[in-house]
Design a protein around this motif. Sequence first.
Motif, PDB file in Angstrom:
ATOM      1  N   PHE A  10       0.834  -1.205   0.000  1.00 44.73           N
ATOM      2  CA  PHE A  10       0.000   0.000   0.000  1.00 44.73           C
ATOM      3  C   PHE A  10       0.871   1.259   0.000  1.00 44.73           C
ATOM      4  O   PHE A  10       0.548   2.251  -0.657  1.00 44.73           O
ATOM      5  N   GLY A  11       1.960   1.240   0.750  1.00 52.87           N
ATOM      6  CA  GLY A  11       2.849   2.393   0.774  1.00 52.87           C
ATOM      7  C   GLY A  11       3.461   2.653  -0.595  1.00 52.87           C
ATOM      8  O   GLY A  11       3.574   3.815  -1.023  1.00 52.87           O
ATOM      9  N   PHE A  12       3.848   1.580  -1.295  1.00 52.44           N
ATOM     10  CA  PHE A  12       4.416   1.721  -2.637  1.00 52.44           C
ATOM     11  C   PHE A  12       3.365   2.279  -3.604  1.00 52.44           C
ATOM     12  O   PHE A  12       3.668   3.144  -4.436  1.00 52.44           O
ATOM     13  N   ILE A  13       2.126   1.793  -3.487  1.00 53.07           N
ATOM     14  CA  ILE A  13       1.042   2.311  -4.335  1.00 53.07           C
ATOM     15  C   ILE A  13       0.834   3.801  -4.082  1.00 53.07           C
ATOM     16  O   ILE A  13       0.652   4.592  -5.017  1.00 53.07           O
ATOM     17  N   ALA A  14       0.879   4.203  -2.803  1.00 50.75           N
ATOM     18  CA  ALA A  14       0.687   5.615  -2.466  1.00 50.75           C
ATOM     19  C   ALA A  14       1.772   6.484  -3.090  1.00 50.75           C
ATOM     20  O   ALA A  14       1.504   7.572  -3.613  1.00 50.75           O
ATOM     21  N   LEU A  15       3.016   6.007  -3.065  1.00 53.12           N
ATOM     22  CA  LEU A  15       4.114   6.766  -3.666  1.00 53.12           C
ATOM     23  C   LEU A  15       3.920   6.912  -5.171  1.00 53.12           C
ATOM     24  O   LEU A  15       4.141   8.001  -5.737  1.00 53.12           O
ATOM     25  N   ILE A  16       3.497   5.828  -5.828  1.00 58.29           N
ATOM     26  CA  ILE A  16       3.280   5.886  -7.273  1.00 58.29           C
ATOM     27  C   ILE A  16       2.155   6.857  -7.614  1.00 58.29           C
ATOM     28  O   ILE A  16       2.278   7.686  -8.524  1.00 58.29           O
ATOM     29  N   VAL A  17       1.047   6.750  -6.871  1.00 54.59           N
ATOM     30  CA  VAL A  17      -0.101   7.630  -7.128  1.00 54.59           C
ATOM     31  C   VAL A  17       0.289   9.088  -6.931  1.00 54.59           C
ATOM     32  O   VAL A  17      -0.051   9.959  -7.747  1.00 54.59           O
ATOM     33  N   MET A  18       1.016   9.381  -5.858  1.00 56.71           N
ATOM     34  CA  MET A  18       1.406  10.759  -5.597  1.00 56.71           C
ATOM     35  C   MET A  18       2.375  11.265  -6.658  1.00 56.71           C
ATOM     36  O   MET A  18       2.289  12.416  -7.107  1.00 56.71           O
ATOM     37  N   PHE A  19       3.276  10.377  -7.102  1.00 54.61           N
ATOM     38  CA  PHE A  19       4.223  10.763  -8.142  1.00 54.61           C
ATOM     39  C   PHE A  19       3.499  11.075  -9.454  1.00 54.61           C
ATOM     40  O   PHE A  19       3.783  12.092 -10.109  1.00 54.61           O
ATOM     41  N   VAL A  20       2.550  10.219  -9.836  1.00 57.64           N
ATOM     42  CA  VAL A  20       1.788  10.450 -11.073  1.00 57.64           C
ATOM     43  C   VAL A  20       0.974  11.739 -10.968  1.00 57.64           C
ATOM     44  O   VAL A  20       0.913  12.524 -11.924  1.00 57.64           O
TER      45      VAL A  20
END
Length: 379
Positions: free
Chosen positions: A284-294
Motif C-alpha cells: 500500500f505504501g508503494f502504491i501511495a508513492l506511485i499515485v502521488m508521483f503520477v
Amino acid sequence: MFKNHLKIAFRQLARNKVFSVINILGLSLGMALVILIANFIRSEFSYDNWMEASDRTYRVYRIGNRGETVWTPGRLAEKMANDYPEVERTSGYFPSGERLLSYAGNNFYVEHTANVDSTFFSVVAMNLKQGNPQTVLEGPRSMVISDVLADRIFGDANPIGQLITYDGTDEYMIQGVVDRSSEPTHIDADIFTRFTWYGNSWIGNNRATYARLKPNANPEQLAAKVEKDVNELVRQQYLADGYTPTAKNFYRWKMQPLNDIYLKSEGWMTLGESLGSIRNVYIFGFIALIVMFVAMINYVNLTTARASQRSREVGGKKVVGAKRGLLTTQFITESIMQSTLAAIFALLLAEVSLPFFNEIIGRSMPSLMDDPGWIILGT
C-alpha cells in the motif's frame, strides 16, 4: 505585495476555470488516495503500541521444522517468572473458542474467549474501564468482559458483581470490563477467565506465553536462557518416557516484541487472532508513492503547458519593469494556492470515501476529522 499576488492568483483561477478545475481535481484525487492509504498504514502500526510498557512486553515463540509457532508449554510462564530475574511478570494465554453465556434467562454466544493467568492485565496492559488490573482475576471464578459485550448483555446497567452462567454449568462473577472499542490490539477476546489447568508436560504446548521484562533487560539473552533450559527439560522428559529425542524435537526460542505481533506474525502458527500483514503495508505504501508521483507529474505538466500560453503576459510585465524575482514569486503563489485548495478538497474527498475504503480493506478506521493532524495536513 503578498496581498497583490493573492489577488492576481485568484483572478487567474477565475479566468481559466476549466484548466483550474482539471488541475486541482487531478491533484486532489491523488492526494485523497494517499491520505486514505496513509491513514490505513498509521492504523496498522498503531496496534498494541499504546499499551503501558509495550516496549518491554514480549510474546515467546519457537522456531522448528515447520516454521514459527507461538504455542508454548503451559508451565513456561511460571518458570520464567520464578527463574529469570530480568522478567518482571508473565502470563499465559489460551484462546478457548466460542462459549455460551446465560444471564437473566437470555443466552449469548460469544465467539472469542480466552483463558489467562491472574497476572494477564499486568503483563498485557489493556485498558480496563472498570476493575483493578492487579486483582480482577484473583478469584478462580472471576471473569472480565469487553465493553462491547457488556453493552450487549447489560445495556446501561453496571456489570460489576453480576453473576453469569458460563457454558451452561459454571457460575462466574464479573470483576472487570476491558476497553476493546477505542484502541486497536491483536487480542480479540471478549471474555477472560482464569486458567485452571497447566499440565506438567514440557513436550506438549497448550498456550501462548507473554512476558514483561524489567527495564534494560536484554530479550535476546533471555531467549538464549529459555532455549537452553527448556530444551534440556524436553530432553529429560523424552528420556523419562523411554524415548530418544532427535533434532526435530528441539526448538530455537525467541522473544517477539508486543508491537510486532499484529503485523509480523504472518505465516506463523498463531492463536487464530486477527492479524495484519507487513507485506500489505509495504504494498500500500508503494502504491501511495506511485499515485502521488503520477499526480505531481500530471500537475507539473498541466501547469507547464499553461505557463507556455502566458508568455505574452510575462513579456508585458517585463516591459513595464517587473523583475524576475517578482514574477517567480507570483507563479509560486499561484502554485501554492492551487496546492492548498487541492489539499482541502482531498481531505474532504477522503473523508467522504472513508466508509467505502473501510469496506474494501475490511477495517473500521475512525473519521479523519477526529484527528487534528489530518486537518493540518489538508490545509
